[in-house]
Design an enzyme around this catalytic site. Structure first.
Site, PDB file in Angstrom:
ATOM      1  N   GLY A  12     -15.878   2.022  -0.620  1.00  8.54           N
ATOM      2  CA  GLY A  12     -17.340   1.905  -0.055  1.00  8.54           C
ATOM      3  C   GLY A  12     -18.125   3.266   0.173  1.00  8.54           C
ATOM      4  O   GLY A  12     -19.337   3.214  -0.564  1.00  8.54           O
TER       5      GLY A  12
ATOM      6  N   ASP B  99       0.830  -1.422  -0.046  1.00 10.09           N
ATOM      7  CA  ASP B  99      -0.003  -0.152  -0.092  1.00 10.09           C
ATOM      8  C   ASP B  99       0.741   1.225   0.259  1.00 10.09           C
ATOM      9  O   ASP B  99       0.404   2.286  -0.356  1.00 10.09           O
ATOM     10  CB  ASP B  99      -0.874   0.056   1.343  1.00 10.09           C
TER      11      ASP B  99
ATOM     12  N   GLY C 107     -11.522   2.473   6.274  1.00 10.47           N
ATOM     13  CA  GLY C 107     -10.442   3.432   6.432  1.00 10.47           C
ATOM     14  C   GLY C 107     -10.432   4.340   5.216  1.00 10.47           C
ATOM     15  O   GLY C 107     -11.250   4.152   4.159  1.00 10.47           O
TER      16      GLY C 107
END
EC number: 2.7.2.1
Length: 376
Positions: A310, A128, A192
């Protein structure tokens, strides 16, 4: 070429079988409730994923698998490109676990299980932090004692980089404009959450820091906080460092303020008149607006703002409220376009908006699969 992608969390394991060249997904799914009676550990979870594939008529030996790609959150200073997994990589990733205690340990478990069950395939770790490896020094440097920072490798590493890079690239493709010509703000809003400023395809700033706790208000994480709060709780409230870390990671954010980390539940609480939930939402939006404004200043000229993940993809009120009243900055969104649903990249700004505003679905599994191509 086909790649099996594994994204291993503490209580769930996501998987996908992907053809990187075409972007085709042969299968994908999620095994949840790891640690329960049905799925006691990550070994059982990955075996359950294989069973699901077999039930769908997809047998591993027939898939022409060339690699297994794994999401790893924290690569520190050591790992800044997709890397073949070996014992040394696992050992170093484990050393970084204190900087990503919610993410690196379960990812390592997933890798160890996958290497055991698929020993003949190369396993590739995709980090990441990699997209933010070359952040400009003024953005990555904390204003603390320089020797201390250098000794302990304390700097802004940034997270969700695979998503930020993918979304910035997809925005350019959608707009049919060269990536190198665009200044973009990417807002990855999930449980997150993080923001990034991307100039010409290169990250120049991001909201998460040494750990994934800094920056935006999140589902269970506080985001930016005065370090003095931590010392105050330690000295005055009698909380240990572990207690404080757990609170900031697991019992803060919109959950800590409003009683729910899921935005659907939070909206229900707000509609029922819950003042705490309303405050949690307002704090979330306030922080998000601050980062948008800050990154517009960092970039100097902003061409595109993209919402993803999301919440960013599926909660129109968040997009509306984050950008409300910013016409003076050249940002205007169309309410009808903002409310429309689609699984494809889409425009939500008005024709008069100087800044193009998009919703761009992220696809970290595809990005991880494609990252494996250059390694195997």
């Amino acid at each position: 070429m086909t790649v099996l992608v594994v994204n291993s969390g503490s209580s769930s394991l996501k998987y996908a079988v992907v053809r990187p060249a075409s972007g085709e997904f042969l299968a994908d799914g999620i095994i949840e409730e790891i640690g329960s009676g049905a799925v006691p550990d990550h070994d059982a979870a990955l075996r359950a994923a294989f069973d699901e594939l077999a039930a769908a008529g997809l047998h591993l030996e027939d898939l022409d698998l060339k690699a297994v790609g794994h999401r790893m959150v924290h690569g520190g200073k050591t790992f800044y490109k997709p890397s073949v997994v070996d014992d040394e990589l696992i050992a170093k990733a484990r050393e970084l676990s204190p900087l990503a205690p919610l993410h690196n340990p379960p990812a390592i478990k997933g890798i160890e299980v996958a290497r055991k069950l698929l020993p003949d395939l190369p396993h590739i770790a995709v980090f990441d932090t990699a997209f933010f490896h070359d952040l400009p020094a003024p953005a990555s440097t904390y204003a603390i004692d320089r020797e201390l920072a250098e000794t302990w490798h304390i700097k802004r590493y940034g997270f969700h980089g695979t998503s930020h890079e993918y979304v910035s690239q997809q925005a350019a493709i959608f707009l049919d404009r060269p990536l190198e010509s665009l200044n973009q703000i990417v807002l990855h809003l999930g449980n997150g959450a993080s923001a990034s400023a991307v100039a010409g395809g290169k990250a120049v700033d991001t909201s998460m820091g040494l750990t994934p706790m800094e920056g935006l208000v999140m589902g269970t994480r506080s985001g930016d906080i005065d370090p003095g709060v931590i010392m105050y709780l330690w000295r005055t409230a009698g909380m240990s460092v572990d207690d404080i870390e757990s609170m900031l990671n697991r019992r803060s954010g919109v959950l800590g303020l409003g009683g729910a980390s899921d935005f659907r539940k939070l909206r229900e609480l707000i509609e029922s008149g819950d003042e705490h939930a309303k405050l949690a939402y307002d704090v979330y939006i306030h922080r998000l607006r601050k980062y948008i404004g800050a990154y517009m200043a960092v970039l100097g000229r902003t061409d595109v703002i993209s919402f993803t993940a999301g919440v960013g993809e599926n909660v129109p009120p968040v997009r509306r409220d984050a950008l409300a009243g910013l016409g003076g900055l050249g940002i205007e969104i169309d309410d009808a376009l903002n409310s429309a649903k689609s699984d494809e990249p889409r425009l939500i700004s008005t024709p008069d908006s100087r800044v193009t505003v998009l919703v761009v679905p992220t696809n970290e599994e595809l990005a991880i699969a494609r990252a494996c191509v250059g390694v195997v």
